[in-house]
Scaffold this active site. Structure first.
Site, PDB file in Angstrom:
ATOM      1  NE  ARG A  52      28.949  43.653  38.135  1.00 18.39           N
ATOM      2  CZ  ARG A  52      29.113  42.336  38.236  1.00 18.39           C
ATOM      3  NH1 ARG A  52      29.192  41.762  39.426  1.00 18.39           N
ATOM      4  NH2 ARG A  52      29.202  41.584  37.154  1.00 18.39           N
ATOM      5  CE  LYS A 151      32.936  42.613  35.626  1.00 19.86           C
ATOM      6  NZ  LYS A 151      33.914  41.682  36.147  1.00 19.86           N
ATOM      7  CD  GLU A 184      36.386  39.718  44.486  1.00 16.20           C
ATOM      8  OE1 GLU A 184      35.305  39.349  44.012  1.00 16.20           O
ATOM      9  OE2 GLU A 184      36.838  40.872  44.368  1.00 16.20           O
TER      10      GLU A 184
HETATM   11  N1  PXG Z   1      34.799  38.806  41.495  1.00 19.17           N
HETATM   12  C1  PXG Z   1      35.490  39.447  40.541  1.00 19.17           C
HETATM   13  C2  PXG Z   1      36.727  40.150  40.896  1.00 19.17           C
HETATM   14  C3  PXG Z   1      35.016  39.448  39.223  1.00 19.17           C
HETATM   15  O1  PXG Z   1      35.678  40.103  38.283  1.00 19.17           O
HETATM   16  C4  PXG Z   1      33.157  38.068  39.949  1.00 19.17           C
HETATM   17  C5  PXG Z   1      33.666  38.128  41.229  1.00 19.17           C
HETATM   18  C6  PXG Z   1      31.873  37.334  39.726  1.00 19.17           C
HETATM   19  O2  PXG Z   1      30.810  38.250  39.489  1.00 19.17           O
HETATM   20  P1  PXG Z   1      29.544  37.849  38.620  1.00 19.17           P
HETATM   21  O3  PXG Z   1      28.706  39.067  38.599  1.00 19.17           O
HETATM   22  O4  PXG Z   1      30.040  37.473  37.258  1.00 19.17           O
HETATM   23  O5  PXG Z   1      28.887  36.712  39.305  1.00 19.17           O
HETATM   24  C7  PXG Z   1      33.831  38.746  38.919  1.00 19.17           C
HETATM   25  C8  PXG Z   1      33.302  38.783  37.520  1.00 19.17           C
HETATM   26  C9  PXG Z   1      35.540  36.658  32.309  1.00 19.17           C
HETATM   27  C10 PXG Z   1      35.642  37.604  33.407  1.00 19.17           C
HETATM   28  O6  PXG Z   1      35.813  37.044  31.169  1.00 19.17           O
HETATM   29  C11 PXG Z   1      34.841  37.477  34.511  1.00 19.17           C
HETATM   30  C12 PXG Z   1      34.925  38.355  35.542  1.00 19.17           C
HETATM   31  C13 PXG Z   1      35.837  39.361  35.455  1.00 19.17           C
HETATM   32  C14 PXG Z   1      36.654  39.479  34.374  1.00 19.17           C
HETATM   33  C15 PXG Z   1      36.555  38.613  33.317  1.00 19.17           C
HETATM   34  O7  PXG Z   1      35.193  35.518  32.571  1.00 19.17           O
HETATM   35  N2  PXG Z   1      34.134  38.093  36.622  1.00 19.17           N
END
Ligand code: PXG
Length: 289
Positions: A52, A151, A184
C-alpha cells in the site's frame, strides 16, 4: 530506556528522531504513511502493509529509497530493539527537505521513519456493546482531487470529519462520497449485514483499501456468506440488521447507532460477533499453522 525510532537507516532515541522544518512532509503533507500491527512479535499482513505505501508513493511520484525487503527488516528491527511484541507500527515516508515552493524536484532526501509503540486500544465496552456514530457533513475527498486510496500525510479530510464526530460525542464518524454514497469512516472501513449477507462500499466509492477489510471479506467467504461490494446509501445503513467497522487499530468493532437510528436490535449482531472471533483467531495464527 527511551523509545528507539528508525530514521533513515538508523535507530536513535525518539528525542533525536527529527526532520527538517523544510521537509515537504511538514510544509505540505507531501508524503505517505502506513499503520500496521504486530501480534506476538509477528506483523499482521506485512506484505499488504508494504504494497500500500509503495503504491501510494508511486501515485504521488515519490520513490521510497529502500526495498520492501529492507523495510520489512527495519520494521522487525524496530519492534525488537524496543522489545514490543504486541504493538502498533507507524511507517512514514516524507518528500524530504526542499525549498518553500511546492516543487517536489527541489526535494532531494525523502525521510523514512518507523515508529513502533504500544497500541492504544478502544475500551472493551465498545467491542461488547457497540459504537454510536454520526455522519459527518465533510465528504470524503473526491477521487479525482486526492484519491482516498492514497494514504498520504495529508489527512485533514479525515481529521475534519473526526472533529465532527468528537463534537457529537462519538469516536468515529461516517463519511459520504461526492455522490452522497457511503464511503467509510475517518480511520475505518464500514460493513453492513442484511438478511444474512454482507455489504461494503467498493473501492471506486472513494475509500482506502483497508487491509482489515480484505481480511474480513476472506473470513466472510470462509463462512459461506455472500459479500456484496456495491454502492450504499445512508438508508442502507439505517435499515441494516448489523453494522461494524474494520481497521488496523479497531480490528472489528460493532456499530449499534448511526445518526440517532438504532441499528438492528441495538446490540452487536451474531455475524459481527462471529467475525470478531474469527478475526482474533486469524491475527494470532502462525503462518505454519
Ligand atoms: N479507512 C481509512 C481512511 C483509514 O485511514 C482504514 C480505513 C482501515 O484500513 P486498515 O488497512 O487499517 O484496515 C484506515 C486506516 C491510527 C490510524 O493511528 C489508522 C488509520 C489511519 C490513520 C491513523 O489508528 N487507519
Amino acid at each position: 530506556m527511551s523509545l528507539q525510532v528508525f530514521i533513515n537507516g538508523r535507530l536513535v532515541p525518539k528525542e533525536q528522531a527529527v526532520v527538517s522544518v523544510f521537509d515537504h512532509g511538514l510544509l505540505y503533507g507531501d508524503g505517505v504513511f502506513e499503520g500496521m500491527r504486530s501480534y506476538s512479535g509477528r506483523v499482521f499482513r506485512l506484505q499488504a502493509h508494504l504494497d500500500r505505501p509503495w503504491e501510494s508513493a508511486r501515485a504521488i511520484w515519490l520513490t521510497i529509497p529502500m526495498t520492501q525487503q529492507e523495510m520489512a527488516q527495519a520494521v522487525y528491527q524496530t519492534l525488537q530493539v524496543n522489545n514490543i511484541s504486541d504493538g502498533y507500527i507507524r511507517l512514514v515516508v516524507t518528500r524530504g527537505a526542499g525549498t518553500l515552493g511546492l516543487d517536489p524536484n527541489k526535494c532531494s532526501n525523502p525521510q523514512v521513519i518507523i515508529i513502533a509503540d504500544h497500541i492504544e486500544l478502544y475500551p472493551r465496552e465498545f467491542y461488547e456493546k457497540g459504537l454510536r456514530i454520526v455522519t459527518a457533513s465533510t465528504i470524503r475527498n473526491h477521487p479525482a482531487a486526492l484519491n482516498p486510496r492514497i494514504k498520504s500525510l495529508n489527512y485533514l479530510n479525515n481529521i475534519l470529519a473526526k472533529i465532527e464526530g468528537l463534537q457529537a460525542g462519538c469516536v468515529e464518524a461516517l463519511m459520504l462520497n461526492h455522490k452522497g454514497e457511503v464511503a467509510e469512516c475517518t480511520g475505518d472501513n464500514i460493513f453492513l449485514v442484511r438478511r444474512g449477507e454482507l455489504y461494503t462500499p467498493p473501492n471506486d466509492a472513494g475509500i482506502l483499501e483497508g487491509v482489515t477489510r480484505a481480511a474480513v471479506i476472506e473470513l466472510a467467504q470462509e463462512m459461506n456468506l455472500t459479500v456484496h461490494e456495491v454502492p450504499l446509501t445512508r438508508h442502507d445503513v439505517y435499515v441494516a440488521d448489523e453494522c461494524f467497522l474494520t481497521g488496523t487499530a479497531a480490528e472489528v468493532v460493532p456499530v449499534v447507532e448511526v445518526d440517532g437510528r438504532t441499528i438492528g436490535s441495538g446490540s452487536p449482531g451474531p455475524i459481527t460477533q462471529e467475525l470478531q472471533h474469527r478475526f482474533q483467531r486469524l491475527v494470532r495464527q502462525r503462518p505454519d499453522g
